[in-house]
Design a protein around this motif. Structure first.
Motif: not given
Length: 230
Positions: A31-52
C-alpha cells in the motif's frame, strides 16, 4: 491474515512501508503511504468476502497526539481524522472526523466491517460507524451494560451473526453474567436483549471478570453462540 479476520475489521500494525497479505488474491500487496503513516494512528482492514473476493478498504484513524491540546495524555486515543484506502482506486482519501463529537478508541478493541461500514467500540458508550467513502458517519448508543473499570470489565465485543450486529458485555444488573444484544433494525438505535448467561454456567465459577479473566473472541455467524478463552 485470513479473510474472516479481515472481514471483522482487524487491527493491523503499520510501519512506514507495510506489506499486506490478502489470501483470496493469492499475492502480496504494497500500500502507498498515507498522511497518517508517520503519525499516531490505528489501522483497520475492511473486507467482506460475501461482497467481493478481491476488493478491500483500509481505514487509518489519525489520533490526537499527546500535548497537542495542551494536556499530557488527555487526548490520547481521540480520533481526529481518517484516511481510507480503496483497492479499486489504489488511492487514499482523507476525511476529518464526521461524528460531530469526540470519539476515543484503542487499537486492541473490537471492530467489525459489515455492509460496507466499519463499526468501532469506543470509550464513549457508543459504537462509532463510518462507511468506505467517509461520507456516512453515525454513532449507535451501546446497550445498557455494566461498566466499572475497577473490576477490569471490558467495554464489550461486537460481531455479526445471522446478518445482524451483535454486542456482548457484562450484564448491567449482575457482574457475573453476560448479556447478548442484537441490533435488528439498522434504522433505529434500539438493541434487543436476546440472551443472558451466568459465569457459573459457562465456567463453573463466578470468579471471572469479562475482559480481564476471559475474553469473547468470536460469535458464530449462523447462530447466537460465542467463543471465548480464559
Amino acid at each position: 491474515m485470513d479473510s474472516s479476520a479481515a472481514a471483522r475489521g482487524s487491527p493491523i500494525p503499520r510501519d512506514s512501508i507495510t506489506w499486506w497479505s490478502i489470501l483470496p488474491l493469492k499475492k502480496w500487496i504494497v500500500l502507498p503511504e498515507s498522511c497518517c503513516t508517520h503519525k499516531k494512528h490505528i489501522a483497520l482492514l475492511g473486507f467482506d468476502p460475501a461482497v467481493s473476493s478481491s476488493h478491500f478498504h483500509m481505514f487509518e484513524f489519525e489520533l490526537v497526539e499527546d500535548n497537542s491540546m495542551g494536556v499530557d495524555g488527555d487526548n490520547d486515543g481521540n480520533i481526529f481524522a481518517v484516511e481510507i484506502y480503496s483497492s479499486e482506486t489504489g488511492v487514499w482519501s482523507h476525511k476529518d472526523n464526521g461524528w460531530g463529537c469526540i470519539i476515543r478508541t484503542l487499537d486492541i478493541w473490537r471492530s467489525v466491517f459489515f455492509k460496507g461500514m466499519l463499526r468501532l467500540i469506543t470509550m464513549d458508550d457508543v459504537v462509532a460507524v463510518v462507511d468506505v467513502e467517509g461520507n456516512t458517519w453515525r454513532t449507535i448508543p451501546m446497550p445498557e451494560t455494566f461498566v466499572d473499570p475497577y473490576y477490569g470489565v471490558d467495554d464489550g465485543f461486537i460481531d455479526v451473526s445471522q446478518d445482524c450486529l451483535c454486542f456482548v458485555n457484562t450484564d448491567r444488573d449482575d457482574l457475573y453474567k453476560l448479556s447478548v444484544w442484537v441490533l435488528e433494525d439498522y434504522s433505529s438505535d434500539q438493541w434487543t436483549l436476546k440472551h443472558t448467561v451466568s459465569h457459573l454456567h459457562l465456567f463453573g465459577t463466578n470468579k471471572q471478570h469479562f475482559g480481564y479473566d476471559y475474553k469473547v473472541v468470536s460469535i458464530h455467524p449462523e447462530g447466537i453462540s460465542f467463543f471465548s478463552f480464559h
